[in-house]
Design a protein around this motif. Structure first.
Motif, short mmCIF file in Angstrom:
data_model
loop_
_atom_site.label_atom_id
_atom_site.label_comp_id
_atom_site.label_asym_id
_atom_site.label_seq_id
_atom_site.Cartn_x
_atom_site.Cartn_y
_atom_site.Cartn_z
N ASP A 195 23.08 -7.29 11.39
CA ASP A 195 23.93 -8.46 11.15
C ASP A 195 23.86 -8.88 9.69
O ASP A 195 22.83 -8.68 9.01
CB ASP A 195 23.50 -9.64 12.02
N LEU A 196 24.93 -9.47 9.20
CA LEU A 196 25.02 -9.93 7.82
C LEU A 196 24.65 -11.41 7.73
O LEU A 196 25.11 -12.22 8.54
CB LEU A 196 26.44 -9.72 7.30
N ILE A 197 23.84 -11.76 6.74
CA ILE A 197 23.51 -13.15 6.41
C ILE A 197 24.08 -13.41 5.02
O ILE A 197 23.80 -12.67 4.08
CB ILE A 197 21.99 -13.38 6.39
N VAL A 198 24.88 -14.46 4.89
CA VAL A 198 25.45 -14.84 3.60
C VAL A 198 24.74 -16.12 3.15
O VAL A 198 24.75 -17.12 3.86
CB VAL A 198 26.98 -15.07 3.70
N LEU A 199 24.11 -16.04 1.99
CA LEU A 199 23.35 -17.16 1.44
C LEU A 199 24.03 -17.65 0.17
O LEU A 199 24.18 -16.89 -0.79
CB LEU A 199 21.92 -16.70 1.13
N SER A 200 24.45 -18.90 0.18
CA SER A 200 25.09 -19.49 -1.00
C SER A 200 24.05 -20.25 -1.80
O SER A 200 23.29 -21.05 -1.26
CB SER A 200 26.20 -20.45 -0.58
N THR A 201 24.02 -19.98 -3.10
CA THR A 201 23.11 -20.67 -4.01
C THR A 201 23.94 -21.32 -5.11
O THR A 201 25.16 -21.14 -5.18
CB THR A 201 22.10 -19.69 -4.65
N ARG A 202 23.30 -22.05 -5.99
CA ARG A 202 24.00 -22.67 -7.11
C ARG A 202 24.61 -21.64 -8.06
O ARG A 202 25.55 -21.93 -8.76
CB ARG A 202 23.05 -23.57 -7.90
N THR A 203 24.04 -20.45 -8.06
CA THR A 203 24.51 -19.43 -9.00
C THR A 203 25.41 -18.37 -8.36
O THR A 203 25.88 -17.48 -9.05
CB THR A 203 23.32 -18.71 -9.67
N GLY A 204 25.65 -18.45 -7.07
CA GLY A 204 26.52 -17.47 -6.44
C GLY A 204 26.19 -17.23 -4.98
O GLY A 204 25.43 -17.98 -4.37
N THR A 205 26.75 -16.17 -4.45
CA THR A 205 26.59 -15.81 -3.05
C THR A 205 25.81 -14.51 -2.94
O THR A 205 26.09 -13.55 -3.66
CB THR A 205 27.96 -15.66 -2.37
N LEU A 206 24.83 -14.49 -2.05
CA LEU A 206 24.02 -13.30 -1.81
C LEU A 206 24.24 -12.84 -0.38
O LEU A 206 24.38 -13.66 0.53
CB LEU A 206 22.54 -13.61 -2.03
N ARG A 207 24.23 -11.53 -0.18
CA ARG A 207 24.40 -10.97 1.16
C ARG A 207 23.15 -10.17 1.53
O ARG A 207 22.71 -9.32 0.76
CB ARG A 207 25.64 -10.08 1.19
N TYR A 208 22.63 -10.47 2.72
CA TYR A 208 21.46 -9.79 3.24
C TYR A 208 21.81 -9.17 4.59
O TYR A 208 22.62 -9.70 5.33
CB TYR A 208 20.31 -10.79 3.45
N THR A 209 21.15 -8.08 4.91
CA THR A 209 21.31 -7.43 6.21
C THR A 209 20.02 -7.58 6.99
O THR A 209 18.93 -7.32 6.47
CB THR A 209 21.65 -5.93 6.03
N VAL A 210 20.14 -8.02 8.25
CA VAL A 210 18.98 -8.19 9.11
C VAL A 210 18.37 -6.82 9.41
O VAL A 210 19.06 -5.90 9.83
CB VAL A 210 19.37 -8.89 10.43
N THR A 211 17.07 -6.70 9.14
CA THR A 211 16.35 -5.46 9.45
C THR A 211 15.49 -5.59 10.70
O THR A 211 15.22 -4.59 11.36
CB THR A 211 15.49 -5.00 8.26
N SER A 212 15.07 -6.82 11.03
CA SER A 212 14.32 -7.03 12.27
C SER A 212 14.27 -8.51 12.62
O SER A 212 14.50 -9.37 11.77
CB SER A 212 12.91 -6.45 12.18
N LYS A 213 13.97 -8.76 13.88
CA LYS A 213 13.78 -10.13 14.37
C LYS A 213 12.44 -10.15 15.09
O LYS A 213 12.16 -9.27 15.92
CB LYS A 213 14.90 -10.53 15.32
#
Length: 135
Positions: free
Chosen positions: A67-85
């Protein structure tokens, strides 16, 4: 905060509604890096999950590998992929001892942590999401 035995106890604020719908960065910079591309280490974010109202961490339990996680920060947007839960007991041997969760100095890594609930309404465990920056 740090307990007398040296272990960390991390509890997000919970006094107001805003506290429950907010996400908190673990600001102990020796352990938690600011999110970035690239980052200098692992970023740890903590939030509350609630059974009867909408809190920031309610949907973490539904995330799956890939799954994709989109993290918005003051400097832009970062995209992370879930590797485990991870489902970790709220004990020093559970969430407090997870080497997968507390891999502090791994660049471009994200950890999301929230409480989990049993069918009887108790919260004796945490959900922890492990994710890697994808761009």
């Amino acid at each position: 905060s740090r307990r007398a035995d040296g272990a960390w106890t991390i509890t997000p604020p919970e006094a107001t509604w805003r506290d429950l719908v907010s996400v908190y960065w673990w600001s102990e910079q020796r352990y938690s890096a600011l999110p970035g591309d690239p980052s200098t280490g692992t970023t740890f974010l903590y939030m509350h999950a609630c059974r009867t109202v909408s809190c920031a961490g309610n949907d973490l339990k539904d995330l799956r590998r890939g799954d994709l996680i989109v993290l918005s920060t003051r400097t832009g947007t970062l995209r992370y992929t879930v590797t485990s839960k991870l489902r970790l007991d709220k004990t020093p041997r559970g969430v407090g001892n997870s080497r997968v969760l507390y891999s502090y100095r791994q660049p471009n890594q994200l950890r999301l942590v929230t409480c989990g609930y049993s069918p009887d309404g108790t919260s004796a465990f945490n959900w922890a999401i492990v994710a890697a920056l994808t761009g």
